[in-house]
Motif scaffolding. Structure first.
Motif, PDB file in Angstrom:
ATOM      1  N   GLY A  30       0.815  -1.209   0.000  1.00 61.45           N
ATOM      2  CA  GLY A  30       0.000   0.000   0.000  1.00 61.45           C
ATOM      3  C   GLY A  30       0.848   1.258   0.000  1.00 61.45           C
ATOM      4  N   THR A  31       0.399   2.271  -0.709  1.00 58.65           N
ATOM      5  CA  THR A  31       1.100   3.553  -0.777  1.00 58.65           C
ATOM      6  C   THR A  31       0.715   4.413   0.435  1.00 58.65           C
ATOM      7  OG1 THR A  31      -0.676   4.640  -2.014  1.00 58.65           O
ATOM      8  CG2 THR A  31       1.004   3.450  -3.278  1.00 58.65           C
ATOM      9  N   PRO A  32       1.505   5.457   0.735  1.00 50.70           N
ATOM     10  CA  PRO A  32       1.143   6.338   1.852  1.00 50.70           C
ATOM     11  C   PRO A  32      -0.253   6.950   1.708  1.00 50.70           C
ATOM     12  CG  PRO A  32       3.412   6.721   1.213  1.00 50.70           C
ATOM     13  CD  PRO A  32       2.845   5.768   0.199  1.00 50.70           C
ATOM     14  N   ALA A  33      -0.628   7.350   0.487  1.00 50.80           N
ATOM     15  CA  ALA A  33      -1.962   7.917   0.276  1.00 50.80           C
ATOM     16  C   ALA A  33      -3.041   6.882   0.560  1.00 50.80           C
ATOM     17  CB  ALA A  33      -2.089   8.442  -1.154  1.00 50.80           C
ATOM     18  N   GLN A  34      -2.836   5.644   0.127  1.00 47.51           N
ATOM     19  CA  GLN A  34      -3.796   4.579   0.407  1.00 47.51           C
ATOM     20  C   GLN A  34      -3.846   4.259   1.896  1.00 47.51           C
ATOM     21  OE1 GLN A  34      -2.126   1.643  -2.227  1.00 47.51           O
ATOM     22  NE2 GLN A  34      -3.648   2.036  -3.845  1.00 47.51           N
ATOM     23  N   LEU A  35      -2.699   4.368   2.567  1.00 43.87           N
ATOM     24  CA  LEU A  35      -2.663   4.129   4.008  1.00 43.87           C
ATOM     25  C   LEU A  35      -3.552   5.129   4.737  1.00 43.87           C
ATOM     26  CD1 LEU A  35      -1.370   2.666   6.463  1.00 43.87           C
ATOM     27  CD2 LEU A  35       0.410   4.415   6.414  1.00 43.87           C
TER      28      LEU A  35
END
Length: 250
Positions: free
Chosen positions: A154-159
């Motif tokens: 998962g990417t930071p934005a998705q996190l």
């Protein structure tokens, strides 16, 4: 339906207690609820009353909205980023106990007598509550969820979108519910002087003229504004946190 019944029962209890108190104290000190209801009905037919109500409603909504838009993202940042938390948390917790209402003269001096200082004062008051609760909600999240999400790529934005925000959102909305009552109290103080529009001004103006019925019309109207804000928070919670409704109850 059950909730509505509970609200109606509570309202009936308040009206009965109010009526008994009015009979004991006399109509000059405490007008009867029936007399206030008639006065409210007459006031609701005038444009001036709705100008007062509209001004208060706008200030409360704008203050709550501004406070949320700043405090919730900042709370997510402080809860997730240790560097930002170390840098900013001391400032937050040093200024958090300060009663924000004392800043009203400063805001009036800086921004004049319009809506801006009142909205900023409400936003400051409620923003701190939302910020602290949101930060705590993120920091209390089980680290295993974060590890599992990162292991899935998962990417930071998705996190933020799928883990941190949903984890902090229920507590943050609860803080917003509490803050809605605080916002109305701050609004009353802010509208008590240096303005000619708003329910707070209506209450204090009627009090100065010894018009008890009109004063209680303003009090009832401001109370209803608080109830509407609280119910709007409940509606937002139902939309933004549907998993809370789906959770099994004991």
């Amino acid at each position: 339906m059950r909730r509505l019944i509970h609200y109606l029962a509570a309202a009936l209890f308040i009206l009965l207690a109010w009526d008994l108190a009015s009979r004991a104290l006399g109509p000059y000190l405490l007008p009867a609820p029936a007399d206030v209801a008639l006065c409210l009905g007459r006031a609701a037919q005038t444009r001036v009353f709705w100008e007062h109500a509209g001004a208060s409603c706008w200030r409360a909504l704008a203050g709550l909205g501004l406070g949320w838009c700043v405090a919730f993202p900042l709370g997510l940042l402080l809860g997730a980023a240790r560097a930002a938390d170390r840098a900013l948390s001391p400032l937050v917790f040093l200024t958090y106990p300060l009663p924000k209402i004392v800043l009203l003269p400063v805001l009036l001096t800086l921004f004049g007598l319009g809506d801006t200082p009142k909205i900023l004062l409400i936003a400051l008051t409620v923003g701190y509550q939302i910020l602290v609760v949101t930060r705590g909600g993120v920091q209390n999240l089980d680290s295993r969820f974060l590890t599992a999400f990162r292991s899935l790529g998962g990417t930071p934005a998705q996190l933020v979108r799928h883990v941190l925000a949903p984890a902090a959102l229920p507590d943050a909305i609860t803080a917003l519910k509490v803050a809605s009552g605080t916002a109305v109290a701050v609004l009353f103080m802010a509208e008590s002087f240096a303005t000619q529009r708003g329910l707070g001004f209506l209450i204090m103006d009627a009090w100065g003229r010894s018009d008890q019925e009109e004063m209680f019309v303003g009090i009832v109207a401001m109370s209803l504004l608080g109830v509407l804000l609280h119910e709007a928070c409940n509606a937002a919670e139902a939309v933004l946190c549907p998993w809370k409704r789906a959770a099994p109850t004991e």
